[in-house]
Write a protein that holds these residues in place. Structure first.
Motif, PDB file in Angstrom:
ATOM      1  N   ARG A 133      -7.803 -17.770  -5.888  1.00  0.00           N
ATOM      2  CA  ARG A 133      -6.791 -17.550  -4.858  1.00  0.00           C
ATOM      3  C   ARG A 133      -5.390 -17.777  -5.420  1.00  0.00           C
ATOM      4  NH1 ARG A 133      -8.150 -17.572   0.644  1.00  0.00           N
ATOM      5  NH2 ARG A 133     -10.246 -16.711   0.874  1.00  0.00           N
ATOM      6  N   LEU A 134      -4.442 -17.033  -4.895  1.00  0.00           N
ATOM      7  CA  LEU A 134      -3.048 -17.198  -5.270  1.00  0.00           C
ATOM      8  C   LEU A 134      -2.534 -18.548  -4.773  1.00  0.00           C
ATOM      9  CD1 LEU A 134      -0.405 -15.940  -6.418  1.00  0.00           C
ATOM     10  CD2 LEU A 134       0.004 -15.027  -4.109  1.00  0.00           C
ATOM     11  N   THR A 135      -1.895 -19.289  -5.648  1.00  0.00           N
ATOM     12  CA  THR A 135      -1.303 -20.583  -5.286  1.00  0.00           C
ATOM     13  C   THR A 135       0.184 -20.579  -5.636  1.00  0.00           C
ATOM     14  OG1 THR A 135      -2.056 -21.439  -7.437  1.00  0.00           O
ATOM     15  CG2 THR A 135      -3.437 -21.907  -5.511  1.00  0.00           C
ATOM     16  N   SER A 136       0.873 -21.612  -5.209  1.00  0.00           N
ATOM     17  CA  SER A 136       2.333 -21.648  -5.320  1.00  0.00           C
ATOM     18  C   SER A 136       2.843 -21.762  -6.751  1.00  0.00           C
ATOM     19  CB  SER A 136       2.888 -22.816  -4.495  1.00  0.00           C
ATOM     20  OG  SER A 136       2.353 -24.046  -4.963  1.00  0.00           O
ATOM     21  N   ASP A 137       1.968 -22.100  -7.695  1.00  0.00           N
ATOM     22  CA  ASP A 137       2.428 -22.251  -9.078  1.00  0.00           C
ATOM     23  C   ASP A 137       2.484 -20.920  -9.834  1.00  0.00           C
ATOM     24  OD1 ASP A 137      -0.397 -22.334  -8.805  1.00  0.00           O
ATOM     25  OD2 ASP A 137      -0.591 -22.990 -10.886  1.00  0.00           O
ATOM     26  N   TYR A 138       2.104 -19.830  -9.163  1.00  0.00           N
ATOM     27  CA  TYR A 138       2.182 -18.509  -9.791  1.00  0.00           C
ATOM     28  C   TYR A 138       3.489 -17.818  -9.414  1.00  0.00           C
ATOM     29  CZ  TYR A 138      -2.705 -18.417 -11.338  1.00  0.00           C
ATOM     30  OH  TYR A 138      -3.893 -18.670 -11.977  1.00  0.00           O
ATOM     31  N   ARG A 139       4.034 -17.065 -10.358  1.00  0.00           N
ATOM     32  CA  ARG A 139       5.224 -16.261 -10.061  1.00  0.00           C
ATOM     33  C   ARG A 139       4.917 -14.784 -10.324  1.00  0.00           C
ATOM     34  NH1 ARG A 139       8.076 -14.989 -14.799  1.00  0.00           N
ATOM     35  NH2 ARG A 139       7.362 -16.118 -16.665  1.00  0.00           N
ATOM     36  N   LEU A 140       5.532 -13.927  -9.542  1.00  0.00           N
ATOM     37  CA  LEU A 140       5.272 -12.490  -9.619  1.00  0.00           C
ATOM     38  C   LEU A 140       5.838 -11.909 -10.912  1.00  0.00           C
ATOM     39  CD1 LEU A 140       4.197  -9.947  -8.132  1.00  0.00           C
ATOM     40  CD2 LEU A 140       6.491  -9.694  -7.147  1.00  0.00           C
ATOM     41  N   ILE A 141       5.006 -11.130 -11.610  1.00  0.00           N
ATOM     42  CA  ILE A 141       5.419 -10.473 -12.852  1.00  0.00           C
ATOM     43  C   ILE A 141       5.720  -8.993 -12.611  1.00  0.00           C
ATOM     44  CG2 ILE A 141       4.730  -9.846 -15.204  1.00  0.00           C
ATOM     45  CD1 ILE A 141       5.263 -12.810 -14.795  1.00  0.00           C
ATOM     46  N   THR A 142       4.799  -8.311 -11.942  1.00  0.00           N
ATOM     47  CA  THR A 142       4.988  -6.891 -11.642  1.00  0.00           C
ATOM     48  C   THR A 142       4.080  -6.515 -10.480  1.00  0.00           C
ATOM     49  OG1 THR A 142       5.081  -4.652 -12.591  1.00  0.00           O
ATOM     50  CG2 THR A 142       3.193  -6.014 -13.204  1.00  0.00           C
ATOM     51  N   TYR A 143       4.335  -5.371  -9.906  1.00  0.00           N
ATOM     52  CA  TYR A 143       3.474  -4.903  -8.810  1.00  0.00           C
ATOM     53  C   TYR A 143       3.521  -3.385  -8.738  1.00  0.00           C
ATOM     54  CZ  TYR A 143       7.681  -4.053  -6.022  1.00  0.00           C
ATOM     55  OH  TYR A 143       8.889  -3.584  -5.573  1.00  0.00           O
ATOM     56  N   LEU A 144       2.552  -2.844  -8.033  1.00  0.00           N
ATOM     57  CA  LEU A 144       2.492  -1.406  -7.798  1.00  0.00           C
ATOM     58  C   LEU A 144       2.189  -1.193  -6.322  1.00  0.00           C
ATOM     59  CD1 LEU A 144       1.026   1.213 -10.131  1.00  0.00           C
ATOM     60  CD2 LEU A 144       0.382   1.321  -7.727  1.00  0.00           C
ATOM     61  N   SER A 145       2.866  -0.250  -5.683  1.00  0.00           N
ATOM     62  CA  SER A 145       2.685  -0.079  -4.242  1.00  0.00           C
ATOM     63  C   SER A 145       2.564   1.390  -3.848  1.00  0.00           C
ATOM     64  CB  SER A 145       3.852  -0.721  -3.482  1.00  0.00           C
ATOM     65  OG  SER A 145       5.068  -0.053  -3.760  1.00  0.00           O
ATOM     66  N   HIS A 146       1.933   1.605  -2.699  1.00  0.00           N
ATOM     67  CA  HIS A 146       1.826   2.935  -2.089  1.00  0.00           C
ATOM     68  C   HIS A 146       2.141   2.801  -0.602  1.00  0.00           C
ATOM     69  CE1 HIS A 146      -0.857   3.519  -5.673  1.00  0.00           C
ATOM     70  NE2 HIS A 146      -0.122   4.611  -5.740  1.00  0.00           N
ATOM     71  N   ASP A 147       2.797   3.805  -0.050  1.00  0.00           N
ATOM     72  CA  ASP A 147       3.240   3.759   1.347  1.00  0.00           C
ATOM     73  C   ASP A 147       2.070   3.773   2.318  1.00  0.00           C
ATOM     74  OD1 ASP A 147       5.865   3.709   0.542  1.00  0.00           O
ATOM     75  OD2 ASP A 147       6.143   5.880   0.718  1.00  0.00           O
ATOM     76  N   ASP A 195       6.759   0.719   7.700  1.00  0.00           N
ATOM     77  CA  ASP A 195       7.231   0.425   6.346  1.00  0.00           C
ATOM     78  C   ASP A 195       6.203  -0.365   5.528  1.00  0.00           C
ATOM     79  OD1 ASP A 195       7.392  -1.888   7.820  1.00  0.00           O
ATOM     80  OD2 ASP A 195       9.386  -2.473   7.098  1.00  0.00           O
ATOM     81  N   TYR A 196       4.988  -0.510   6.056  1.00  0.00           N
ATOM     82  CA  TYR A 196       3.960  -1.274   5.337  1.00  0.00           C
ATOM     83  C   TYR A 196       3.601  -0.585   4.021  1.00  0.00           C
ATOM     84  CZ  TYR A 196      -0.392  -3.565   4.099  1.00  0.00           C
ATOM     85  OH  TYR A 196      -1.370  -4.247   3.417  1.00  0.00           O
ATOM     86  N   LYS A 197       3.361  -1.392   3.001  1.00  0.00           N
ATOM     87  CA  LYS A 197       2.957  -0.862   1.700  1.00  0.00           C
ATOM     88  C   LYS A 197       1.703  -1.580   1.210  1.00  0.00           C
ATOM     89  CE  LYS A 197       7.627   0.462   0.227  1.00  0.00           C
ATOM     90  NZ  LYS A 197       7.378   1.914   0.338  1.00  0.00           N
ATOM     91  N   PHE A 198       0.765  -0.798   0.691  1.00  0.00           N
ATOM     92  CA  PHE A 198      -0.376  -1.379  -0.017  1.00  0.00           C
ATOM     93  C   PHE A 198       0.142  -1.833  -1.385  1.00  0.00           C
ATOM     94  CE2 PHE A 198      -2.195   2.067   2.613  1.00  0.00           C
ATOM     95  CZ  PHE A 198      -3.071   1.329   3.396  1.00  0.00           C
ATOM     96  N   GLN A 199      -0.094  -3.086  -1.733  1.00  0.00           N
ATOM     97  CA  GLN A 199       0.454  -3.593  -2.989  1.00  0.00           C
ATOM     98  C   GLN A 199      -0.618  -4.272  -3.844  1.00  0.00           C
ATOM     99  OE1 GLN A 199       3.839  -6.063  -1.779  1.00  0.00           O
ATOM    100  NE2 GLN A 199       5.198  -4.337  -2.195  1.00  0.00           N
ATOM    101  N   THR A 200      -0.580  -3.977  -5.126  1.00  0.00           N
ATOM    102  CA  THR A 200      -1.405  -4.648  -6.127  1.00  0.00           C
ATOM    103  C   THR A 200      -0.440  -5.406  -7.029  1.00  0.00           C
ATOM    104  OG1 THR A 200      -2.990  -2.817  -6.046  1.00  0.00           O
ATOM    105  CG2 THR A 200      -3.157  -4.341  -7.908  1.00  0.00           C
ATOM    106  N   LYS A 201      -0.585  -6.738  -7.087  1.00  0.00           N
ATOM    107  CA  LYS A 201       0.426  -7.570  -7.739  1.00  0.00           C
ATOM    108  C   LYS A 201      -0.169  -8.376  -8.897  1.00  0.00           C
ATOM    109  CE  LYS A 201       3.014  -8.218  -3.420  1.00  0.00           C
ATOM    110  NZ  LYS A 201       3.554  -9.220  -2.462  1.00  0.00           N
ATOM    111  N   LEU A 202       0.638  -8.531  -9.932  1.00  0.00           N
ATOM    112  CA  LEU A 202       0.246  -9.342 -11.080  1.00  0.00           C
ATOM    113  C   LEU A 202       1.136 -10.580 -11.148  1.00  0.00           C
ATOM    114  CD1 LEU A 202      -1.553  -9.558 -13.640  1.00  0.00           C
ATOM    115  CD2 LEU A 202       0.308  -8.432 -14.893  1.00  0.00           C
TER     116      LEU A 202
END
Length: 447
Positions: free
Chosen positions: A266-280, A85-92
């Protein structure tokens, strides 16, 4: 040559069962003796899946570059760890300062059109857009990969910035006979083409990258036939630069304003997810095992290695190697006679043995067998149709080397694991493939 002509006739019109004895040993020996290959240049290992016992071996511990059959070994622990079930994800992401962070997933399926979807979540005026590329390290080329292969579309660089398969399309368009052809690209990427290709009555050309001057200088020389353009996919020299150009294009096309400078962060805890795109991710396993995709193999091995190493992971090849070493150790598979320097088997510095391969296949039979390609599909699309759903295998080809390994269920409904590796410059590739088929059909009939 006469021996292989006889072999071809046997393959085309069916074997007389008298050709083979009732045991696998004589069947394989007959196949090899009827060929022009010397016994010193072939290694074979065949084991019974149910008992684990060796039923035939020839030079089973002879070190040989395995070519792409190595992908079985590197991808199996990777996909077991990542899961189906792993997905490649690109996140904003966005923080409370209205700063944005694009977290890359080294997604080998990411395309330019995907960036268009992601930038829709950005504001009209972008204060800051940074990139987190820490998913894998910066090494983009395998150890021992040949630099004269750097324009081979099957061997693109691999990177956290994977996009468009890390390939660029180049078109050589003929003009008037005797005049220079036109060279065109479909995307903006800083490349200088040295045009030495002439429009003529036939196509005969070569393309070289001038690495000693600049890897972004490519010479095309020779001839191109009138009214027949050359369309070629070539690897991008810098996936990072190419990705950022495509990101800037997507932002401009969306009528957004941004500096075009994308600092690393680097991603830190003060960021929140806005959108993402994934592929199986499961699709990558098929592309690796059935279609032998090198970009997928290298990328997945690093991603899984980083996950395996946890907080200490850097997304390096060494992370993946540690994962593989521990995987084999846990299964009591002896790795003392192997050497792995990349995930795809492209380098001739890789060394394996037929005995190691069959032992690995034995220990992972339940997981692996039906994930490999069967006859008539994938890299076996034009081979051994008569063994469809009886043979599940992975093939490999390098200069002078041909290999095949996998599982075969015989006419008597016995199941075996096998590995055949041929390393000789004295046989054509087609003759090596034919010998492999002769051996496998012998196993199928005699086993």
């Amino acid at each position: 040559m006469k021996k292989f002509l006889t072999l071809f006739i046997l393959l085309m019109f069916g074997f007389n069962t008298n050709v083979f004895a009732n045991d696998i040993k004589q069947a394989v020996n007959t196949a090899i003796s009827n060929s022009s290959v010397s016994k010193g240049s072939i290694s074979v290992s065949i084991k019974d899946v149910n008992t684990g016992k060796t039923v035939y071996e020839l030079n089973p511990k002879m070190p040989t570059p395995p070519a792409s059959i190595q992908k079985i070994v590197t991808s199996t622990p990777a996909f077991i760890l990542l899961g189906d079930d792993y997905k490649f994800q690109t996140k904003l992401y966005k923080n409370n300062k209205d700063e944005y962070l694009l977290v890359l997933g080294a997604d080998p399926y990411l395309r330019t059109k995907d960036l268009t979807k992601i930038v829709k979540a950005l504001p009209k005026e972008i204060k800051l857009l940074a990139i987190d590329d820490s998913i894998i390290d910066d090494k983009e080329w395998g150890e021992g990969w040949q630099w004269d292969d750097d324009l081979n579309p099957l061997m693109p660089k691999f990177s956290a910035y994977n996009i468009d398969k890390n390939l660029m399309e180049v078109a050589v368009v003929p003009t008037v006979k005797g005049c220079s052809a036109d060279i065109r690209t479909t995307v903006n990427y800083p490349t200088t083409f040295v045009n030495h290709i002439i429009t003529d009555t036939k196509t005969d050309y070569k393309m070289t990258r001038q690495n000693y001057v600049s890897p972004d200088i490519i010479t095309i020389e020779g001839t191109v036939e009138q009214k027949k353009s050359i369309i070629k996919q070539i690897p991008i020299n810098s996936p990072k630069k190419y990705f950022k150009l495509r990101l800037s294009d997507a932002i401009i096309d969306a009528n957004l304003s941004c500096s075009g400078v994308y600092p690393r962060k680097r991603l830190t805890s003060d960021y929140r997810l806005i959108t993402y795109l994934s592929h199986d991710g499961i699709n990558a396993q098929s592309d690796i095992l059935k279609r032998s995709n090198n970009l997928m193999a290298e990328t997945v091995f690093k991603i899984a290695g980083k996950k395996y190493m946890g907080k200490n992971g850097t997304g390096s090849f060494e992370d993946g190697l540690k994962m593989l070493s521990d995987f084999c150790k846990k299964q009591n598979i002896d790795t003392s006679n192997i050497n792995i320097v990349d995930a795809s088997g492209v380098s001739k510095n890789n060394i394996m043995t037929a005995d190691f391969m069959t032992e690995f296949l034995l220990k992972n039979c339940n997981y692996l067998e039906h994930r490999l390609t069967t006859a008539g599909e994938g890299t076996l699309s034009d081979r051994m149709f008569y063994l469809k759903d009886k043979l599940y295998a992975k093939t490999g080809t390098l200069s002078n080397i041909s290999s095949i390994t996998g599982y075969i269920t015989t006419k008597k409904n016995n199941k075996y694991v096998f590995c055949i590796m041929i390393n000789t410059a004295k046989l054509k590739e087609a003759d090596k493939k034919m010998l492999e088929e002769y051996i496998l059909r012998g196993i199928y009939i005699a086993g």
